[in-house]
Design a protein around this motif. Structure first.
Motif, mmCIF file in Angstrom:
data_model
loop_
_atom_site.group_PDB
_atom_site.id
_atom_site.type_symbol
_atom_site.label_atom_id
_atom_site.label_comp_id
_atom_site.label_asym_id
_atom_site.label_seq_id
_atom_site.Cartn_x
_atom_site.Cartn_y
_atom_site.Cartn_z
ATOM 1 N N SER A 36 -9.793 -1.099 -1.888
ATOM 2 C CA SER A 36 -9.784 -0.196 -3.038
ATOM 3 C C SER A 36 -9.470 -0.929 -4.331
ATOM 4 O O SER A 36 -10.076 -0.668 -5.378
ATOM 5 C CB SER A 36 -8.768 0.928 -2.817
ATOM 6 N N TRP A 81 -3.705 7.273 -8.367
ATOM 7 C CA TRP A 81 -4.422 6.037 -8.045
ATOM 8 C C TRP A 81 -4.425 5.135 -9.269
ATOM 9 O O TRP A 81 -3.734 5.389 -10.254
ATOM 10 C CB TRP A 81 -5.846 6.361 -7.585
ATOM 11 N N GLN A 104 1.164 -4.827 5.862
ATOM 12 C CA GLN A 104 0.923 -3.548 6.530
ATOM 13 C C GLN A 104 2.230 -3.032 7.135
ATOM 14 O O GLN A 104 2.858 -3.715 7.941
ATOM 15 C CB GLN A 104 -0.117 -3.728 7.646
ATOM 16 N N ASP A 119 -1.729 5.072 3.914
ATOM 17 C CA ASP A 119 -2.809 4.121 3.659
ATOM 18 C C ASP A 119 -2.618 2.899 4.549
ATOM 19 O O ASP A 119 -1.707 2.859 5.398
ATOM 20 C CB ASP A 119 -2.802 3.732 2.181
ATOM 21 N N SER A 120 -3.445 1.903 4.366
ATOM 22 C CA SER A 120 -3.325 0.669 5.132
ATOM 23 C C SER A 120 -3.528 -0.517 4.206
ATOM 24 O O SER A 120 -4.059 -0.378 3.091
ATOM 25 C CB SER A 120 -4.378 0.622 6.249
ATOM 26 N N HIS A 124 0.821 -1.206 0.000
ATOM 27 C CA HIS A 124 0.000 0.000 0.000
ATOM 28 C C HIS A 124 0.860 1.262 0.000
ATOM 29 O O HIS A 124 2.069 1.220 0.186
ATOM 30 C CB HIS A 124 -0.928 0.011 1.221
ATOM 31 N N SER A 173 -7.326 -1.062 3.610
ATOM 32 C CA SER A 173 -7.903 -0.084 2.689
ATOM 33 C C SER A 173 -7.441 -0.333 1.262
ATOM 34 O O SER A 173 -8.228 -0.228 0.302
ATOM 35 C CB SER A 173 -7.525 1.335 3.119
ATOM 36 N N CYS A 174 -6.175 -0.660 1.095
ATOM 37 C CA CYS A 174 -5.628 -0.913 -0.234
ATOM 38 C C CYS A 174 -6.299 -2.131 -0.865
ATOM 39 O O CYS A 174 -6.665 -2.108 -2.052
ATOM 40 C CB CYS A 174 -4.121 -1.114 -0.156
#
Length: 284
Positions: free
Chosen positions: A34, A246, A59, A26-27, A22, A30-31
């Motif tokens: 997404s 992104w 992480q 970010d984490s 990631h 979340s990555c």
């Protein structure tokens, strides 16, 4: 540093693994989420397109920000000024060195799960995670490939490298000088130092960048492309008019799917007998 990971398991018999880093701030959770929302032109996610793939999202830890005392954030390495990465760039080395060592250990662990088939591993990342992955690849050595049928030998390589919205930390240096910045301990197999140039030359690389990326300008991505090609890497470059900092969807996902099909799955489709078989490797 042992990394915690978020895993999206395969929905079919496991054949390949993607380790995806990631970005800064970010984490892993979340990555992973997404990426699952980024779809190809047929509205499919990568995990749906490649059901036999195991997706591993490590992480990073919370690190101090030297530019903002007493402030910590999720980052693979510290940055003094995101508007000018060259300012106090030496601050990047400590965290990057630690992160590269951690990702190398994770690669060994995942290769073991795959029965030593390193060419079924894909290393990937976005933004700072991709930058960390680049330096990992520059400092990664694998055991010699076992001979296949008819005395053919599978190249010593990962299945592929994918980098999104990425730049080169410590640019403008030769390959040796770039490695010397981190001075990561050379990988060994049975106390023998491994060739860390072969994997760089043989691992196919896809870099994707958006022209409207305001955080990591597309010029930095082009610089990374040219640097890696100068180091002898096989780099496929894709840039898009929009998408910001992104993933570009659907075109960027379509290109990633095509790249993985052409450079990773072709080995499987040609027959498992041509897969790389490597001895155990310790990078701890």
């Amino acid at each position: 540093m042992d990394l915690t990971v978020v895993i999206i398991p395969p929905s079919a018999p496991h054949t390949h693994t993607v380790i995806f880093l990631h970005g800064r701030g970010d984490s892993a959770k979340s990555c992973a989420s997404s990426l699952s929302y980024s779809r190809d032109s047929s509205r499919r996610s990568l995990s749906e397109i490649f059901p036999s793939f195991r997706w591993v999202f490590p992480q990073t830890k919370m690190r101090e920000c030297e530019a903002f005392p007493r402030h910590k954030m999720s980052q693979w390495f510290d940055i003094w000024n995101v508007s000018d990465f060259s300012q106090h760039e030496e601050l990047q080395a400590t965290g990057l060195r630690e992160s590269v060592a951690s990702i190398r250990r994770l690669l060994v662990s995942e290769a073991t799960i795959l029965g030593g088939q390193w060419d079924h591993l894909v290393l990937a990342g976005i933004s700072q995670g991709a930058a960390t992955s680049v330096h990992t690849l520059l400092n990664l050595g694998l055991p010699p490939a076992a001979e296949a049928l008819e005395d053919q030998q599978v190249p010593c390589a990962l299945g592929a490298f994918l980098g999104f919205s990425c730049r080169m930390p410590f640019p403008g240096r030769s390959l040796a000088e770039t490695r010397n910045v981190l001075s990561v301990e050379a990988p060994r197999d049975n106390n023998e130092v491994l060739d860390i140039d072969e994997i760089l030359r043989n691992t196919p690389m896809l870099l994707e960048h958006r022209v409207d990326d305001a955080l990591v300008p597309v010029e930095s991505g082009r610089g990374l492309r040219d640097t890696l090609r100068g180091f002898g890497a096989q780099v496929t470059w894709k840039e898009y008019r929009n998408g910001g900092h992104w993933f570009n969807s659907p075109a960027g996902i379509d290109n990633a799917v095509e790249f993985l099909n052409n450079h990773v799955l072709k080995k499987l489709n040609a027959g498992e007998i041509l897969s790389s078989q490597f001895h155990g490797l310790s990078l701890a």
